[in-house]
Scaffold this active site. Structure first.
Site, short mmCIF file in Angstrom:
data_model
loop_
_atom_site.label_atom_id
_atom_site.label_comp_id
_atom_site.label_asym_id
_atom_site.label_seq_id
_atom_site.Cartn_x
_atom_site.Cartn_y
_atom_site.Cartn_z
N ASP A 82 -2.18 10.61 5.26
CA ASP A 82 -2.32 9.59 4.15
C ASP A 82 -1.13 10.01 3.31
O ASP A 82 -1.11 11.35 2.79
CB ASP A 82 -3.75 9.96 3.58
CG ASP A 82 -3.85 8.63 2.76
OD1 ASP A 82 -3.31 7.51 2.98
OD2 ASP A 82 -4.72 8.85 1.80
N HIS A 83 -0.68 9.05 2.69
CA HIS A 83 0.37 9.41 1.66
C HIS A 83 1.56 10.46 2.18
O HIS A 83 1.76 11.13 1.15
CB HIS A 83 -0.10 9.50 0.26
CG HIS A 83 -0.85 8.16 -0.24
ND1 HIS A 83 -0.30 6.99 -0.78
CD2 HIS A 83 -2.04 8.01 -0.34
CE1 HIS A 83 -1.17 6.42 -1.30
NE2 HIS A 83 -2.33 6.84 -0.98
N ASP A 104 4.31 6.17 2.43
CA ASP A 104 4.39 5.62 0.96
C ASP A 104 5.53 5.53 0.30
O ASP A 104 5.87 6.45 -0.23
CB ASP A 104 3.48 6.25 0.20
CG ASP A 104 3.10 5.61 -1.23
OD1 ASP A 104 3.68 4.53 -1.37
OD2 ASP A 104 2.07 6.26 -2.07
N HIS A 202 -6.33 0.63 0.02
CA HIS A 202 -6.58 1.95 -0.74
C HIS A 202 -7.13 1.83 -1.83
O HIS A 202 -7.34 0.73 -2.41
CB HIS A 202 -5.02 2.75 -0.91
CG HIS A 202 -4.33 3.03 0.34
ND1 HIS A 202 -3.48 4.42 0.30
CD2 HIS A 202 -3.93 2.49 1.29
CE1 HIS A 202 -3.08 4.40 1.39
NE2 HIS A 202 -3.28 3.35 2.10
#
Length: 276
Positions: A82-83, A104, A202
């Site tokens: 994630d990210h 991201d 998100h």
């Protein structure tokens, strides 16, 4: 069951009208509880390693933990970065066994975000891994504000990057501790009208439960990232366990008492995203 990709779980969700939870992990205790909850509900789950998780535990260790849980689970499990903020972040995750990465580039200019995301999509797909991208910065509760996603830019981003899932900014914010952040359904519909990519929210903890379920069943939103509300449950259970006996010091015994409350809270999250 075995490790699966993000595309493997989101395409059926899109076709059948439900959403899959991307659950933010911080350690063994929560990721173990998340898988137990998914098994109890008979649904897939996405285990996510975000920046704070990676600061605490190295990616190679997280990859082994995720893969071990996936191999032992009776339901599909996605190991998701994630990210990720760079090509190198995503490359390392893939090398460590992750089946999905999220790049991201939402703070960057559109052209740069598209260029960098497309390169990571190509790398990921070459390795048999899924890739999520983000268009329209999603802000933080009490911090940076959300930028909002322009439907025209979203269509261009999806078309030119080839992402398997697209995170959008439609009133959602990270780290929100209440559920008062209603999503902009008109903007979601406008984005849906110009792209067919599965959509991701998100900051799902801040979305009212009724709206969360409604959009899971009636829109292209196929993934909700959930972290804050479950971290709050874990923190409360841990605090109760510590305070129950000031003389107790064995952390394995203390942490074991967080398991059942977290499993039950996670089951509620998963149940809310299932088809009716």
């Amino acid at each position: 069951m075995t490790l699966v990709t993000l595309k493997d779980v989101l395409q059926p969700a899109l076709e059948q009208g439900y959403a899959v939870a991307g659950l933010v992990t911080l350690g063994w205790e929560d990721m173990r509880a998340y898988v137990a909850a998914a098994e109890a509900e008979g649904c897939p789950v996405i285990l996510q390693a975000g920046p704070s998780c990676r600061e605490h535990t190295p990616l190679p260790i997280l990859g082994k933990m995720f893969c071990h849980l996936a191999q032992e689970a009776s339901v599909p499990v996605v190991a998701h970065l994630d990210h990720g903020y760079s090509y190198e972040d995503c490359q390392q995750a893939i090398d460590c066994g992750f089946s999905s990465v999220m790049f991201d580039g939402s703070r960057k200019a559109l052209s740069q975000n598209i260029e960098e995301t497309a390169a990571i999509v190509a790398m990921a797909h070459g390795a048999g891994v899924s890739c999520e991208g983000e268009i329209g910065f999603v802000g933080y509760s009490g911090g940076e504000t959300s930028a909002g996603t322009d439907p025209v830019k979203a269509a261009q981003f999806a078309r030119e990057t080839g992402v398997d899932a697209m995170a959008i900014s439609v009133g959602n914010v990270h780290l929100q501790q209440d559920r008062e952040g209603r999503l902009d359904e008109a903007l979601i519909r406008a984005i849906e009208a110009v792209t067919d990519v599965p959509l991701v929210i998100h900051g799902g903890s801040g979305v009212p439960l009724e709206q969360r379920g409604h959009l899971a069943r009636t829109s292209r939103i196929c993934k909700y990232n959930i972290g804050t509300e479950l971290r709050m449950v874990f923190g409360q259970a841990l605090r109760q366990a510590v305070n129950a006996d000031p003389e107790r010091f064995d952390r394995v015994q203390i942490l074991s008492e967080t398991h059942e409350p977290l499993v039950q809270a996670t089951r509620n999250v998963l149940r809310g995203l299932k088809p009716v």
